[in-house]
Design a protein around this motif. Structure first.
Motif, PDB file in Angstrom:
ATOM      1  N   GLY A 305       0.896  -1.176   0.089  1.00  0.00           N
ATOM      2  CA  GLY A 305      -0.059   0.133   0.071  1.00  0.00           C
ATOM      3  C   GLY A 305       0.968   1.337  -0.016  1.00  0.00           C
ATOM      4  O   GLY A 305       2.200   1.151   0.374  1.00  0.00           O
ATOM      5  N   VAL A 309      -0.417   4.176   4.994  1.00  0.00           N
ATOM      6  CA  VAL A 309      -1.645   3.913   4.883  1.00  0.00           C
ATOM      7  C   VAL A 309      -1.926   2.805   6.094  1.00  0.00           C
ATOM      8  O   VAL A 309      -3.184   2.380   6.272  1.00  0.00           O
ATOM      9  CB  VAL A 309      -2.011   2.902   3.470  1.00  0.00           C
ATOM     10  CG1 VAL A 309      -1.417   1.800   3.376  1.00  0.00           C
ATOM     11  CG2 VAL A 309      -3.379   3.179   3.324  1.00  0.00           C
ATOM     12  N   LYS A 311       0.489  -0.136   6.837  1.00  0.00           N
ATOM     13  CA  LYS A 311       0.928  -1.514   6.548  1.00  0.00           C
ATOM     14  C   LYS A 311       1.712  -2.125   7.873  1.00  0.00           C
ATOM     15  O   LYS A 311       1.191  -3.209   8.381  1.00  0.00           O
ATOM     16  CB  LYS A 311       1.877  -1.516   5.568  1.00  0.00           C
ATOM     17  CG  LYS A 311       1.371  -1.136   4.113  1.00  0.00           C
ATOM     18  CD  LYS A 311       2.195  -0.836   2.969  1.00  0.00           C
ATOM     19  CE  LYS A 311       3.408  -0.034   3.207  1.00  0.00           C
ATOM     20  NZ  LYS A 311       3.002   1.463   3.186  1.00  0.00           N
ATOM     21  N   PHE A 427      -3.614  -6.037  -0.264  1.00  0.00           N
ATOM     22  CA  PHE A 427      -3.516  -4.634  -0.718  1.00  0.00           C
ATOM     23  C   PHE A 427      -4.228  -3.701   0.456  1.00  0.00           C
ATOM     24  O   PHE A 427      -5.529  -3.780   0.379  1.00  0.00           O
ATOM     25  CB  PHE A 427      -4.069  -4.286  -2.118  1.00  0.00           C
ATOM     26  CG  PHE A 427      -3.405  -5.410  -3.110  1.00  0.00           C
ATOM     27  CD1 PHE A 427      -2.007  -5.293  -3.429  1.00  0.00           C
ATOM     28  CD2 PHE A 427      -4.034  -6.313  -3.461  1.00  0.00           C
ATOM     29  CE1 PHE A 427      -1.391  -6.321  -4.326  1.00  0.00           C
ATOM     30  CE2 PHE A 427      -3.664  -7.330  -4.343  1.00  0.00           C
ATOM     31  CZ  PHE A 427      -2.313  -7.320  -4.697  1.00  0.00           C
ATOM     32  N   LEU A 428      -3.616  -2.652   0.925  1.00  0.00           N
ATOM     33  CA  LEU A 428      -4.345  -1.680   1.729  1.00  0.00           C
ATOM     34  C   LEU A 428      -4.752  -0.340   1.102  1.00  0.00           C
ATOM     35  O   LEU A 428      -3.599   0.200   0.410  1.00  0.00           O
ATOM     36  CB  LEU A 428      -3.280  -1.449   3.104  1.00  0.00           C
ATOM     37  CG  LEU A 428      -3.420  -2.388   4.194  1.00  0.00           C
ATOM     38  CD1 LEU A 428      -2.901  -1.962   5.302  1.00  0.00           C
ATOM     39  CD2 LEU A 428      -4.837  -3.277   4.209  1.00  0.00           C
ATOM     40  N   ASP A 429      -5.788  -0.123   0.926  1.00  0.00           N
ATOM     41  CA  ASP A 429      -6.220   1.067   0.482  1.00  0.00           C
ATOM     42  C   ASP A 429      -6.489   2.274   1.572  1.00  0.00           C
ATOM     43  O   ASP A 429      -6.364   1.959   2.696  1.00  0.00           O
ATOM     44  CB  ASP A 429      -7.640   1.276  -0.588  1.00  0.00           C
ATOM     45  CG  ASP A 429      -7.259   0.500  -1.769  1.00  0.00           C
ATOM     46  OD1 ASP A 429      -6.139   0.796  -2.395  1.00  0.00           O
ATOM     47  OD2 ASP A 429      -8.167  -0.363  -2.226  1.00  0.00           O
ATOM     48  N   HIS A 576       2.765   2.046  -5.767  1.00  0.00           N
ATOM     49  CA  HIS A 576       1.649   2.524  -4.934  1.00  0.00           C
ATOM     50  C   HIS A 576       1.297   4.024  -4.861  1.00  0.00           C
ATOM     51  O   HIS A 576       1.077   4.561  -3.776  1.00  0.00           O
ATOM     52  CB  HIS A 576       1.349   1.707  -3.616  1.00  0.00           C
ATOM     53  CG  HIS A 576       1.109   0.356  -3.633  1.00  0.00           C
ATOM     54  ND1 HIS A 576      -0.078  -0.265  -3.841  1.00  0.00           N
ATOM     55  CD2 HIS A 576       1.793  -0.737  -3.587  1.00  0.00           C
ATOM     56  CE1 HIS A 576       0.087  -1.365  -3.983  1.00  0.00           C
ATOM     57  NE2 HIS A 576       1.274  -1.903  -3.855  1.00  0.00           N
ATOM     58  N   GLN A 579      -3.294   4.719  -7.846  1.00  0.00           N
ATOM     59  CA  GLN A 579      -4.290   3.711  -7.701  1.00  0.00           C
ATOM     60  C   GLN A 579      -5.146   3.384  -9.181  1.00  0.00           C
ATOM     61  O   GLN A 579      -5.001   4.119 -10.035  1.00  0.00           O
ATOM     62  CB  GLN A 579      -5.500   4.046  -6.607  1.00  0.00           C
ATOM     63  CG  GLN A 579      -5.202   4.454  -5.147  1.00  0.00           C
ATOM     64  CD  GLN A 579      -5.837   5.114  -4.422  1.00  0.00           C
ATOM     65  OE1 GLN A 579      -6.864   5.891  -4.849  1.00  0.00           O
ATOM     66  NE2 GLN A 579      -5.925   4.637  -3.273  1.00  0.00           N
TER      67      GLN A 579
END
Length: 636
Positions: A305, A309, A311, A427-429, A576, A579
């Motif tokens: 990410g 964000v 992680k 995956f971190l948004d 990253h 997006q």
């Protein structure tokens, strides 16, 4: 690669003819093109030129080729000669000379056969040669164990068993070496892990030799004779070698995980998938599409990410939830892949720092291969959880993951680590709105509960105020934390007042600064690692009002061909910094867009910015689209 594959096939044939059809199958994996034969002949011609100085020659024979080594030096042939001499020395009852020959044979190996050339058509032959090496290693170790070199062999055997955990003869030799060196607890642990792995992986019990060794170790507790070598060992271990006294109780399992994250909020679905993955459940649509990990094998999860964000917070939170399952240790290592105050750790430094964390004294002067070997040796037979944080590239951690049965490695990175093919990506948004609200209220409960400090400018904190502030923060956890810290240190400010200050894109990142640099410094580290063309494209994207573009539009903005622009855009997705809401479309996060807009005003000339925007405007006008340059260019 074509030449390497053909040469590999000829070398493995041991002087026998290899047909053109066979070479074509190996090179193109049974899907050869129409021009396969011509391409092979061309490659052979080039190989002949390369080999001319070695004395070896590629000879045409019938419908194929044969490699004539002649007087050239071939390490495989030298290996086989040493092995044959060692067996003759054994027949002559000269075991010390046999060990010398076997060690000389083993010293020729630098890794697996045809390392880096993984072709299905060559695997069987390569595996046969690797089997020869393992057999020679077992014979050599058996002779050295018979001469009481138990302690000296532990490191080598530990690494070998880590690579071949179900090879019972090697396991038995390691168990015996540990037991006779006084490491009784580890000897029993290695046996037990092998027994469990055999049952889980193959549905088998250990063979009679390994079971007999186990029974002899158990019998020693009641004064039985010392355990003998496996019946398959090349020489028995003399019964008169005394067993050492029982070893001291093992030290507590090492652990250096950072403390729990006090305000960890949200990520419930990702956390559930991660915990399920640790349990061995590979299901879950949100977990990516990695290759399924074999039963009982170590597992690697990669959390990806953008900067800030969350992680690391998720990795550490998950590690604390799982720590009780890993009796041999829970370890954390910051690889400093994107750090503003120092360079990333080199590949050799990772194993050294982990070894020191578990109490193994090692020198920083070890080269990468030596350090990795010691680390793999320590991991063998242990069940550990490893968190590798802030990773810059796959090469930085290739030797680090705990891949033994029952182990788990959690990796965090701002980049897509495509070099870990069996890893499971997560995956971190930025946070969804409801989770962003919960995080904000946990950080400043007295300021977001419905009213601000009396007398402060602005108005009471309504739900609208909070949502506006969160929108300006892009629902980004680090930005939300910075905004909350700003409110805690400005008791006269209301939520609405800060939201109004954040509404100005040009001052947004300044308002969100923190003691450690905040959001801006995190984006800085990612930006500075980019190629200059990527940097320029990203800066120009910061000038565009809409946060979403496609490749043709971005190409018009940057004045580049569409294929090159798409390549740059995909690279920014891997970093990253962009997006991808859908295939072919790219979104710039509001905070990244604000950063790039500010940077473009410093780096790019007014003429460059004007030309870029004019190119984009013309592109849309040519397609009868309307592009508005008004409004907030950093809206989330």
């Amino acid at each position: 690669m074509k030449q390497q594959t053909i040469l590999g096939a000829l070398l493995l044939s041991n002087g026998r003819r290899v047909s053109l059809a066979r070479l074509a199958d190996v090179v193109w994996e049974q899907r050869p093109p129409v021009t396969a034969r011509k391409q092979i002949r061309n490659a052979v011609s080039e190989l002949r030129t390369l080999l001319s100085a070695t004395g070896a020659a590629i000879v045409p024979e019938a419908d194929g080729y044969r490699l004539d080594i002649a007087d050239a030096t071939l390490d495989l042939r030298t290996f086989q000669e040493h092995s044959a001499r060692a067996r003759r020395r054994m027949e002559q009852d000269r075991p010390d000379d046999a060990v010398t020959e076997l060690r000389a044979a083993l010293a020729l190996w630098r890794g697996p056969v045809l390392s880096g050339l993984d072709r299905p058509g060559l695997r069987a032959q390569a595996a046969g040669l690797d089997e020869q090496r393992l057999t020679v290693l077992e014979e050599c170790v058996g002779l050295e164990l018979a001469r009481g070199r138990h302690t000296a062999l532990i490191g080598e055997l530990t690494g070998a068993v880590a690579d071949h955990p179900l090879r019972e003869r090697l396991v038995g030799q390691l168990v015996l070496a540990l037991y006779r060196s006084g490491a009784r607890a580890r000897a029993f642990a290695v046996y037990e892990r092998t027994r469990r792995d055999l049952a889980e992986t193959l549905g088998l019990d250990p063979g009679p030799e390994l079971q007999e060794l186990h029974q002899q170790m158990l019998a020693d507790d009641t004064g039985a004779p010392a355990p003998a070598a496996s019946r398959t060992s090349p020489a028995p271990v003399p019964a008169e070698v005394p067993l050492p006294a029982p070893a001291a109780a093992p030290a507590p399992a090492p652990g250096n995980l950072p403390g729990g994250v006090p305000h960890f909020t949200g990520r419930g679905e990702t956390l559930r998938l991660l915990l399920d993955f640790a349990d061995g459940d590979d299901r879950g649509d949100g977990a990516g599409r990695g290759e399924r990990t074999g039963a009982g094998a170590g597992r690697v999860a990669v959390i990806e990410g953008m900067a800030g964000v969350g992680k690391t917070a998720l990795a550490v939170h998950a590690a604390h939830r799982l720590a009780h399952r890993y009796p041999d240790g829970c370890l954390f290592l910051d690889l400093r892949g994107h750090s503003s105050d120092g360079a990333a750790l080199p590949p050799a430094a990772g194993p050294v720092r982990l070894l020191r964390a578990v109490g193994v004294p090692v020198s920083e002067r070890l080269d990468a291969a030596e350090a990795a070997g010691l680390w793999r040796g320590w991991l063998a037979g242990r069940r550990v959880l490893l968190v590798l944080d802030n990773v810059a590239s796959t090469d930085q951690i290739r030797a680090l993951p705990a891949d033994g049965p029952g182990c788990l490695t959690i990796v965090t990175s701002r980049r897509s680590l495509t070099g870990l093919p069996t890893a499971r990506p997560y995956f971190l948004d930025p946070l969804p709105l409801d989770e962003a609200r919960r995080l904000f209220r946990r950080l400043v409960p007295d300021r977001a509960a419905g009213a601000d400090a009396a007398g402060g400018p602005g108005r009471d904190a309504t739900a609208e105020d909070v949502d506006t502030l969160l929108r300006h923060c892009g629902h980004h956890p680090l930005a939300i934390a910075a905004a909350a810290a700003r409110l805690r240190h400005r008791p006269t400010w209301s939520v609405g007042y800060l939201a109004d200050r954040l509404a100005e894109p040009g001052r947004r990142l300044t308002e969100l600064r923190a003691e450690d640099g905040g959001v801006s410094s995190r984006i800085d580290c990612s930006y500075l690692a980019l190629h200059p063309e990527q940097q320029r494209l990203l800066r120009l994207l910061g000038l565009v009002a809409t946060p979403v573009v496609n490749a043709p539009g971005a190409a018009a903005l940057a004045g580049l061909p569409v294929p090159r622009t798409e390549e740059l855009l995909e690279g920014l997705v891997d970093e990253h910094l962009l997006q991808q809401p859908e295939a072919g479309h790219y979104r710039v996060h509001g905070l990244v867009q604000a950063y790039c807009a500010q940077l473009s005003r410093v780096v790019d000339t007014p003429e460059d910015r004007e030309n870029a925007l004019k190119g984009l405007h013309d592109f849309y006008m040519d397609r009868q689209l309307i592009l508005s340059y008004a409004g907030d260019p950093c809206a989330f």
